[in-house]
Design a protein around this motif. Structure first.
Motif, PDB file in Angstrom:
ATOM      1  N   ASP A  45       6.748  12.592  11.477  1.00 45.45           N
ATOM      2  CA  ASP A  45       7.013  12.518  12.629  1.00 45.45           C
ATOM      3  C   ASP A  45       7.658  11.366  13.228  1.00 45.45           C
ATOM      4  O   ASP A  45       6.826  11.036  13.596  1.00 45.45           O
ATOM      5  N   PHE A  46       9.287  10.965  13.186  1.00 44.62           N
ATOM      6  CA  PHE A  46       9.757  10.190  14.200  1.00 44.62           C
ATOM      7  C   PHE A  46       8.804   8.248  14.030  1.00 44.62           C
ATOM      8  O   PHE A  46       8.018   7.866  14.833  1.00 44.62           O
ATOM      9  N   LEU A  47       9.020   8.198  13.091  1.00 42.65           N
ATOM     10  CA  LEU A  47       7.846   6.585  11.988  1.00 42.65           C
ATOM     11  C   LEU A  47       8.818   5.860  12.622  1.00 42.65           C
ATOM     12  O   LEU A  47       9.867   5.600  12.314  1.00 42.65           O
ATOM     13  N   ASN A  48       7.612   4.842  13.174  1.00 40.93           N
ATOM     14  CA  ASN A  48       8.638   3.589  13.443  1.00 40.93           C
ATOM     15  C   ASN A  48       7.790   2.240  12.644  1.00 40.93           C
ATOM     16  O   ASN A  48       6.573   1.947  13.179  1.00 40.93           O
ATOM     17  N   THR A  49       7.854   1.828  11.264  1.00 41.48           N
ATOM     18  CA  THR A  49       7.358   1.077  10.979  1.00 41.48           C
ATOM     19  C   THR A  49       8.262   0.187  10.631  1.00 41.48           C
ATOM     20  O   THR A  49       9.173  -0.647   9.779  1.00 41.48           O
ATOM     21  N   ASN A  50       7.547  -1.771  11.397  1.00 42.05           N
ATOM     22  CA  ASN A  50       7.649  -2.301  11.459  1.00 42.05           C
ATOM     23  C   ASN A  50       7.410  -3.318  10.330  1.00 42.05           C
ATOM     24  O   ASN A  50       6.186  -4.072  10.765  1.00 42.05           O
ATOM     25  N   THR A  51       7.782  -3.770   9.525  1.00 40.83           N
ATOM     26  CA  THR A  51       7.515  -5.216   8.315  1.00 40.83           C
ATOM     27  C   THR A  51       8.031  -6.086   7.896  1.00 40.83           C
ATOM     28  O   THR A  51       9.019  -5.944   7.407  1.00 40.83           O
ATOM     29  N   GLY A  52       7.873  -7.084   8.292  1.00 41.95           N
ATOM     30  CA  GLY A  52       8.250  -8.832   8.057  1.00 41.95           C
ATOM     31  C   GLY A  52       8.378  -8.742   6.618  1.00 41.95           C
ATOM     32  O   GLY A  52       9.530  -9.584   6.531  1.00 41.95           O
ATOM     33  N   PHE A  53       7.193  -9.033   6.180  1.00 45.46           N
ATOM     34  CA  PHE A  53       7.756  -9.258   4.761  1.00 45.46           C
ATOM     35  C   PHE A  53       6.615  -8.435   3.982  1.00 45.46           C
ATOM     36  O   PHE A  53       5.228  -8.549   4.246  1.00 45.46           O
ATOM     37  N   ASN A  54       6.766  -8.153   2.964  1.00 44.04           N
ATOM     38  CA  ASN A  54       5.436  -7.351   1.954  1.00 44.04           C
ATOM     39  C   ASN A  54       5.858  -7.888   0.923  1.00 44.04           C
ATOM     40  O   ASN A  54       6.902  -7.947  -0.269  1.00 44.04           O
ATOM     41  N   ILE A  55       4.543  -7.618   0.304  1.00 43.49           N
ATOM     42  CA  ILE A  55       4.169  -8.154  -1.434  1.00 43.49           C
ATOM     43  C   ILE A  55       3.015  -7.232  -1.450  1.00 43.49           C
ATOM     44  O   ILE A  55       1.937  -7.235  -1.716  1.00 43.49           O
ATOM     45  N   THR A  56       3.476  -6.548  -3.039  1.00 38.07           N
ATOM     46  CA  THR A  56       2.274  -5.548  -3.768  1.00 38.07           C
ATOM     47  C   THR A  56       1.704  -6.296  -4.846  1.00 38.07           C
ATOM     48  O   THR A  56       3.038  -6.335  -5.587  1.00 38.07           O
ATOM     49  N   ASN A  57       0.735  -6.080  -5.172  1.00 34.35           N
ATOM     50  CA  ASN A  57       0.284  -6.832  -6.126  1.00 34.35           C
ATOM     51  C   ASN A  57      -0.232  -5.502  -7.405  1.00 34.35           C
ATOM     52  O   ASN A  57      -0.170  -4.781  -6.626  1.00 34.35           O
ATOM     53  N   THR A  58       0.748  -5.760  -8.216  1.00 37.19           N
ATOM     54  CA  THR A  58       0.164  -4.893  -8.679  1.00 37.19           C
ATOM     55  C   THR A  58      -0.633  -4.589 -10.063  1.00 37.19           C
ATOM     56  O   THR A  58      -0.793  -4.123 -11.246  1.00 37.19           O
ATOM     57  N   ILE A  59      -0.688  -6.538 -10.311  1.00 39.34           N
ATOM     58  CA  ILE A  59      -1.934  -6.428 -11.801  1.00 39.34           C
ATOM     59  C   ILE A  59      -2.955  -5.859 -10.978  1.00 39.34           C
ATOM     60  O   ILE A  59      -3.739  -6.125 -10.089  1.00 39.34           O
ATOM     61  N   ASP A  60      -3.660  -5.865 -12.624  1.00 40.02           N
ATOM     62  CA  ASP A  60      -5.477  -4.962 -12.750  1.00 40.02           C
ATOM     63  C   ASP A  60      -5.552  -5.791 -13.225  1.00 40.02           C
ATOM     64  O   ASP A  60      -5.816  -5.728 -14.792  1.00 40.02           O
ATOM     65  N   PRO A  61      -6.381  -6.298 -12.983  1.00 36.37           N
ATOM     66  CA  PRO A  61      -7.325  -7.715 -13.835  1.00 36.37           C
ATOM     67  C   PRO A  61      -8.204  -6.985 -14.534  1.00 36.37           C
ATOM     68  O   PRO A  61      -9.098  -6.513 -15.739  1.00 36.37           O
ATOM     69  N   ASP A  62      -8.862  -5.461 -14.249  1.00 37.90           N
ATOM     70  CA  ASP A  62      -9.921  -4.814 -14.625  1.00 37.90           C
ATOM     71  C   ASP A  62      -9.598  -4.005 -16.043  1.00 37.90           C
ATOM     72  O   ASP A  62      -8.373  -3.547 -16.010  1.00 37.90           O
ATOM     73  N   ALA A  63     -10.262  -4.465 -17.011  1.00 40.29           N
ATOM     74  CA  ALA A  63      -9.938  -3.262 -18.959  1.00 40.29           C
ATOM     75  C   ALA A  63     -10.209  -1.763 -18.160  1.00 40.29           C
ATOM     76  O   ALA A  63      -9.136  -1.311 -18.448  1.00 40.29           O
ATOM     77  N   VAL A  64     -11.032  -1.378 -17.598  1.00 37.62           N
ATOM     78  CA  VAL A  64     -11.153  -0.157 -17.314  1.00 37.62           C
ATOM     79  C   VAL A  64     -11.623   0.215 -15.534  1.00 37.62           C
ATOM     80  O   VAL A  64     -12.603  -0.204 -14.845  1.00 37.62           O
ATOM     81  N   ASP A  65     -10.845   1.329 -15.277  1.00 43.01           N
ATOM     82  CA  ASP A  65     -11.115   2.004 -14.303  1.00 43.01           C
ATOM     83  C   ASP A  65     -12.048   2.662 -13.433  1.00 43.01           C
ATOM     84  O   ASP A  65     -12.641   2.364 -12.866  1.00 43.01           O
ATOM     85  N   GLN A  66     -12.163   3.892 -14.183  1.00 45.18           N
ATOM     86  CA  GLN A  66     -12.442   5.016 -14.196  1.00 45.18           C
ATOM     87  C   GLN A  66     -12.563   5.539 -15.826  1.00 45.18           C
ATOM     88  O   GLN A  66     -11.751   6.021 -16.353  1.00 45.18           O
ATOM     89  N   VAL A  67     -13.712   5.335 -16.226  1.00 42.72           N
ATOM     90  CA  VAL A  67     -14.384   5.743 -17.696  1.00 42.72           C
ATOM     91  C   VAL A  67     -14.069   7.102 -17.409  1.00 42.72           C
ATOM     92  O   VAL A  67     -14.738   7.886 -16.726  1.00 42.72           O
ATOM     93  N   MET A  68     -13.130   7.702 -18.752  1.00 40.87           N
ATOM     94  CA  MET A  68     -12.599   9.351 -18.601  1.00 40.87           C
ATOM     95  C   MET A  68     -13.634   9.566 -20.030  1.00 40.87           C
ATOM     96  O   MET A  68     -13.699  11.231 -19.903  1.00 40.87           O
ATOM     97  N   ASN A  69     -14.206   9.135 -20.768  1.00 43.24           N
ATOM     98  CA  ASN A  69     -15.352  10.176 -21.482  1.00 43.24           C
ATOM     99  C   ASN A  69     -16.856   9.333 -21.826  1.00 43.24           C
ATOM    100  O   ASN A  69     -17.190   8.935 -20.525  1.00 43.24           O
ATOM    101  N   ALA A  70     -17.362   9.913 -22.036  1.00 38.67           N
ATOM    102  CA  ALA A  70     -19.003  10.674 -21.972  1.00 38.67           C
ATOM    103  C   ALA A  70     -19.187  10.066 -21.193  1.00 38.67           C
ATOM    104  O   ALA A  70     -20.354   9.939 -20.969  1.00 38.67           O
ATOM    105  N   ASN A  71     -18.815  10.683 -19.850  1.00 36.58           N
ATOM    106  CA  ASN A  71     -19.867  11.649 -18.983  1.00 36.58           C
ATOM    107  C   ASN A  71     -19.597  12.857 -19.068  1.00 36.58           C
ATOM    108  O   ASN A  71     -19.369  13.782 -19.025  1.00 36.58           O
ATOM    109  N   ALA A  72     -20.949  13.393 -18.809  1.00 37.43           N
ATOM    110  CA  ALA A  72     -21.029  14.912 -18.173  1.00 37.43           C
ATOM    111  C   ALA A  72     -20.540  16.055 -18.356  1.00 37.43           C
ATOM    112  O   ALA A  72     -19.552  15.570 -17.206  1.00 37.43           O
TER     113      ALA A  72
END
Length: 72
Positions: A45-72
């Motif tokens: 409640d009652f947040l006050n966020t002061n952000t002068g400049f913001n750049i969010t980098n969404t580029i992900d150079p990893d091929a795989v972050d979390q392997v979902m197959n072949a784990n027990a």
């Protein structure tokens, strides 16, 4: 050591692991990623966020972050 579990009813499971009795290895099968800018995930409640400049980098150079197959 074996365990005996009586009758149960699970209405819903939203994420996480449900385990009854003995277990050797638990491995949840989900992974997620999110990108958010400065001050965007604030909660409360009652947040006050002061952000002068913001750049969010969404580029992900990893091929795989979390392997979902072949784990027990």
């Amino acid at each position: 050591m074996p365990s005996i579990v009586g009758p149960i009813k699970i209405n819903s499971v939203d994420g996480g692991v449900v385990n009854f009795g003995d277990s050797f290895y638990l491995s949840p099968k989900s992974a997620s990623k999110s990108a958010a800018g400065a001050g965007s995930n604030n909660t409360g409640d009652f947040l006050n966020t002061n952000t002068g400049f913001n750049i969010t980098n969404t580029i992900d150079p990893d091929a795989v972050d979390q392997v979902m197959n072949a784990n027990a």
